[in-house]
Design a protein around this motif. Sequence first.
Motif, mmCIF file in Angstrom:
data_model
loop_
_atom_site.group_PDB
_atom_site.id
_atom_site.type_symbol
_atom_site.label_atom_id
_atom_site.label_comp_id
_atom_site.label_asym_id
_atom_site.label_seq_id
_atom_site.Cartn_x
_atom_site.Cartn_y
_atom_site.Cartn_z
ATOM 1 N N SER A 32 8.351 0.778 5.304
ATOM 2 C CA SER A 32 7.488 -0.397 5.184
ATOM 3 C C SER A 32 8.278 -1.637 4.770
ATOM 4 O O SER A 32 8.004 -2.746 5.246
ATOM 5 N N PHE A 33 9.279 -1.475 3.892
ATOM 6 C CA PHE A 33 10.076 -2.633 3.500
ATOM 7 C C PHE A 33 11.064 -3.044 4.589
ATOM 8 O O PHE A 33 11.382 -4.224 4.727
ATOM 9 N N SER A 34 11.538 -2.092 5.368
ATOM 10 C CA SER A 34 12.385 -2.433 6.507
ATOM 11 C C SER A 34 11.583 -3.231 7.530
ATOM 12 O O SER A 34 12.075 -4.216 8.099
ATOM 13 N N ARG A 35 10.333 -2.830 7.772
ATOM 14 C CA ARG A 35 9.454 -3.573 8.677
ATOM 15 C C ARG A 35 9.231 -4.990 8.157
ATOM 16 O O ARG A 35 9.289 -5.962 8.922
ATOM 17 N N LEU A 36 9.000 -5.123 6.853
ATOM 18 C CA LEU A 36 8.817 -6.445 6.252
ATOM 19 C C LEU A 36 10.074 -7.294 6.435
ATOM 20 O O LEU A 36 9.990 -8.490 6.769
ATOM 21 N N GLY A 37 11.234 -6.675 6.240
ATOM 22 C CA GLY A 37 12.489 -7.395 6.437
ATOM 23 C C GLY A 37 12.639 -7.900 7.854
ATOM 24 O O GLY A 37 13.102 -9.028 8.082
ATOM 25 N N ALA A 38 12.216 -7.097 8.825
ATOM 26 C CA ALA A 38 12.322 -7.507 10.231
ATOM 27 C C ALA A 38 11.432 -8.714 10.525
ATOM 28 O O ALA A 38 11.838 -9.639 11.233
ATOM 29 N N VAL A 39 10.211 -8.722 9.984
ATOM 30 C CA VAL A 39 9.304 -9.848 10.208
ATOM 31 C C VAL A 39 9.860 -11.107 9.554
ATOM 32 O O VAL A 39 9.846 -12.198 10.142
ATOM 33 N N LEU A 40 10.361 -10.977 8.333
ATOM 34 C CA LEU A 40 10.930 -12.133 7.635
ATOM 35 C C LEU A 40 12.155 -12.674 8.376
ATOM 36 O O LEU A 40 12.355 -13.889 8.463
ATOM 37 N N THR A 41 12.964 -11.781 8.928
ATOM 38 C CA THR A 41 14.133 -12.216 9.702
ATOM 39 C C THR A 41 13.690 -12.990 10.940
ATOM 40 O O THR A 41 14.260 -14.038 11.263
ATOM 41 N N GLU A 42 12.678 -12.477 11.622
ATOM 42 C CA GLU A 42 12.188 -13.160 12.817
ATOM 43 C C GLU A 42 11.653 -14.553 12.475
ATOM 44 O O GLU A 42 11.772 -15.488 13.264
ATOM 45 N N ARG A 43 11.097 -14.695 11.271
ATOM 46 C CA ARG A 43 10.576 -15.982 10.821
ATOM 47 C C ARG A 43 11.670 -16.868 10.191
ATOM 48 O O ARG A 43 11.374 -17.945 9.683
ATOM 49 N N GLU A 44 12.902 -16.363 10.210
ATOM 50 C CA GLU A 44 14.058 -17.076 9.662
ATOM 51 C C GLU A 44 13.931 -17.295 8.157
ATOM 52 O O GLU A 44 14.489 -18.235 7.593
ATOM 53 N N GLN A 45 13.208 -16.399 7.494
ATOM 54 C CA GLN A 45 13.131 -16.414 6.037
ATOM 55 C C GLN A 45 14.172 -15.413 5.522
ATOM 56 O O GLN A 45 13.851 -14.339 5.003
ATOM 57 N N TYR A 46 15.419 -15.787 5.680
ATOM 58 C CA TYR A 46 16.510 -14.834 5.515
ATOM 59 C C TYR A 46 16.687 -14.354 4.078
ATOM 60 O O TYR A 46 16.984 -13.175 3.845
ATOM 61 N N ALA A 47 16.525 -15.230 3.113
ATOM 62 C CA ALA A 47 16.703 -14.818 1.722
ATOM 63 C C ALA A 47 15.691 -13.741 1.342
ATOM 64 O O ALA A 47 16.037 -12.741 0.689
ATOM 65 N N GLU A 48 14.436 -13.939 1.760
ATOM 66 C CA GLU A 48 13.415 -12.931 1.478
ATOM 67 C C GLU A 48 13.687 -11.647 2.262
ATOM 68 O O GLU A 48 13.403 -10.541 1.782
ATOM 69 N N ALA A 49 14.225 -11.790 3.480
ATOM 70 C CA ALA A 49 14.561 -10.602 4.268
ATOM 71 C C ALA A 49 15.639 -9.783 3.565
ATOM 72 O O ALA A 49 15.574 -8.543 3.535
ATOM 73 N N ALA A 51 14.215 -1.677 0.596
ATOM 74 C CA ALA A 51 14.217 -0.520 1.496
ATOM 75 C C ALA A 51 15.376 0.416 1.167
ATOM 76 O O ALA A 51 15.206 1.650 1.130
ATOM 77 N N LEU A 52 16.549 -0.152 0.914
ATOM 78 C CA LEU A 52 17.720 0.667 0.558
ATOM 79 C C LEU A 52 17.500 1.402 -0.761
ATOM 80 O O LEU A 52 17.845 2.588 -0.890
ATOM 81 N N ALA A 53 16.930 0.713 -1.735
ATOM 82 C CA ALA A 53 16.691 1.350 -3.033
ATOM 83 C C ALA A 53 15.708 2.501 -2.908
ATOM 84 O O ALA A 53 15.892 3.568 -3.513
ATOM 85 N N LEU A 54 14.675 2.315 -2.095
ATOM 86 C CA LEU A 54 13.686 3.376 -1.911
ATOM 87 C C LEU A 54 14.259 4.524 -1.092
ATOM 88 O O LEU A 54 13.938 5.693 -1.344
ATOM 89 N N ALA A 55 15.104 4.204 -0.111
ATOM 90 C CA ALA A 55 15.738 5.272 0.672
ATOM 91 C C ALA A 55 16.621 6.143 -0.202
ATOM 92 O O ALA A 55 16.723 7.356 0.008
ATOM 93 N N ALA A 82 0.816 -1.218 0.000
ATOM 94 C CA ALA A 82 0.000 0.000 0.000
ATOM 95 C C ALA A 82 0.847 1.265 0.000
ATOM 96 O O ALA A 82 0.491 2.270 -0.624
ATOM 97 N N ALA A 83 1.988 1.214 0.694
ATOM 98 C CA ALA A 83 2.868 2.392 0.789
ATOM 99 C C ALA A 83 4.312 1.919 0.662
ATOM 100 O O ALA A 83 5.001 1.733 1.677
ATOM 101 N N PRO A 84 4.768 1.679 -0.560
ATOM 102 C CA PRO A 84 6.136 1.166 -0.741
ATOM 103 C C PRO A 84 7.187 2.234 -0.433
ATOM 104 O O PRO A 84 7.440 3.130 -1.239
ATOM 105 N N ASN A 85 7.749 2.168 0.751
ATOM 106 C CA ASN A 85 8.789 3.102 1.145
ATOM 107 C C ASN A 85 9.818 2.369 1.995
ATOM 108 O O ASN A 85 9.654 1.183 2.308
ATOM 109 N N ALA A 86 10.867 3.071 2.383
ATOM 110 C CA ALA A 86 11.943 2.432 3.146
ATOM 111 C C ALA A 86 11.437 1.866 4.463
ATOM 112 O O ALA A 86 11.837 0.771 4.881
#
Length: 559
Positions: free
Chosen positions: A365-382, A389-393, A359-363
Motif C-alpha cells: 500500500s505504501f509502494s502504491r502511494l509512492g507511485a502516485v506521489l511520483t506521478e504527481r511530481e511530489q517527490y519528497a513525499e514519495a 514501504a521498506l520499513a514495513l517490508a 486502512a492496511a499499512p503494508n509494503a
Amino acid sequence: MEAPITPICKTIWRSSLGTAALLTAGIAPANTMTRDALGTYVSARAADASGDPAAAARLFASLVRSMPAEPLLRRRAIGHAIEAGEMELALQLAGRVPPEETALDLRLLLVAEELRVGKAARALEILRTRGGIIDSSFLSPFVEAWVRAEKRDKGAPASLDQVPDSSALAPLLNEHRALILLKLKRPAEAAPLAELALAKAGGRAERLRLAFADGFLRAGDKATALRMLDGGAGGALATGRAQIAAGKPLGQGIDTPSKAYAELLLGLSLALSKMQNKSLPISLAQIARYSNPDNKAGTLLLALLLDSGKRSSDSLALLGTIEPSDPFATQAEDAEVRILSSIGRSEEALARARSFATAAPNADSFSRLGAVLTEREQYAEAVDAYGSALALAATRPGADDPWALHLFRASALESAGRWDEAKSEMAAAMALSPDNPLLLNFLGYGQLERGENLDAAEAMVRQASALRPDDSSITDSLGWAQHKRGRTAEAIATLQRAADGDPAQAEIHEHLGDALYTAGRRIEARFAWRAALVTAEDKAKKRLEAKIATGLTTANASP
C-alpha cells in the motif's frame, strides 16, 4: 496470461465481427417504425456508439417488445445486455430462441444458466449445437469431462482427449486434467499436471495456485497444497499458505462444472483480449462472472477489460465490489488507483492510495502511494512513502529482497535533486541484487548523465545490456554512454537498434537525433527528433521543437 491467437480464436472473433456487421446493416426498416420507435432506435444506436451497452440494451429491449418479429433487434438487445452484464434481461429476451439460431454470446450464456441450475445434460446439448453463427462444440469435451467428474466417473479425464492440439483451449488441458483429478481425490496424478499448468499460466498463476492449493487440501494432500503456494512472501499467497497450514480451505477451488466453465471462458477472453474490438472478450468475461460470481480474479480481469474498452466508470464500479479481505484486493486497489490516474482524476487517485495505506499499512500500500506521489511530481513525499514501504517490508518474515523498493526510492530521490542520497539507496539495492540489469542500468545511466565515474558507469550499462539484450531502454542507455564518450558512429548503430526495438519511446529517438546531428547527418537527425515529438511529454517537447528549428546546442541537448 498471455495467450496466442489460435485459429479457433480468430474464427470466434471474425464471427463476432460478422454478427456486428449484420446488426449494423440489418436495421429494422424505418418505414415499419412509428415515430416514437424510430426515436428510440436512434437513441439506442447513440448509446451503443458512446460505449453504454446497458442503456443500449434497455432501449433495444423496448423496441423488441413493440416489434417482436424483428430478430436482428432482439439479437442486438441481447448482445448489449450480455456485454453490460445484465444477464436477467438477456435471458428474458432470449425467450424460446432455438440454440441453432443464437449468436455465440447468447449460446454460451444459455450453457452457463443450465450449469448454474444443475441441468448439465441440457447444457451439453446446447453446446454441441453445430448450427448458427459458429460451432460451439469445441467447448463440449471440457464440460463433458466435468459433468462426468461431478458423477465421480473415474474415466472423466479421458473426455479431454477429444481436444485437438490446435484448439484455443489446448493450453488449458493440463489445468483441467489436474483439477478433475483433484475432484476425484487423485492428488498424486494431479501434481505433475498442476506444475505444468502453472508454468504456462502467466497472469493467471496466482489464481491457479490458490485453486490448486484448495484442491490438494480437499484431496487430503496438505504438503502439496502448501507447495502450490511457495514463492509468495506476502499478499494472497502468504495469507493462503497460513490458512492452508491451519487446515482451512481458501474458498478458491475450481471444483464444479459451472466454476470450470467460467475458467474456460476467462481463458478464451484472455486469448481474444489483444484484439482491437473488446466487445466479445468483455462478453465472455461477463458470462464467466455469471457462471462463477465468487471468482474475484475473474471480476478483476473483467474490470481491466472494461477499462481497456473505454468503460472506465464501469470498471471502477466493478473493482469496488471486491472486498478488502479478498485475496485479490491488493490487485484491485492497484487497478483502481491506476485507472483514476489515467483518466485525469489524480486527486481521487491520491486520496484512494492514502486511504488504502491507512486502512492496511503494508509494503504494497505504501509502494502504491509512492507511485502516485511520483506521478504527481511530489517527490519528497514519495521518498517518505517508499521509506515506509521498506520499513514495513523489513518486518515481514521471509519477505523477498526489497531491491525494487530501493530502486523506486532512489528514482524519487533523483527526481527530487538528491542524487547523492539516491546513490546510497542504490548501493543498498545492489547489495541485495548485484547482477540486476535494472539496477545496473539506473545507476550507470545516472552517473553517465552527470559525468561521474565514466569507465565504471559504462561498464555497468554494458553489463545490464548483456543481461537483457532485448531491452530497448537498456540498449538506449548503452548507446547514450557511447555518445557521451565520443564514440558517435558506434552510438548511432546502438541507438538505431534501440529505436527499432521500441519505436514509441521518445527518449530513444531524441538520443538518436542528437547523435546523428553530432555526426553531421542533420536531415536524419530532424527525422529522429520529429519521431520523438509524437510521444514526448510536455517538458521534452519544447526542447525537441528548438532542435528541429535551430539545430542541436548545449542549451537543448538531451540530459
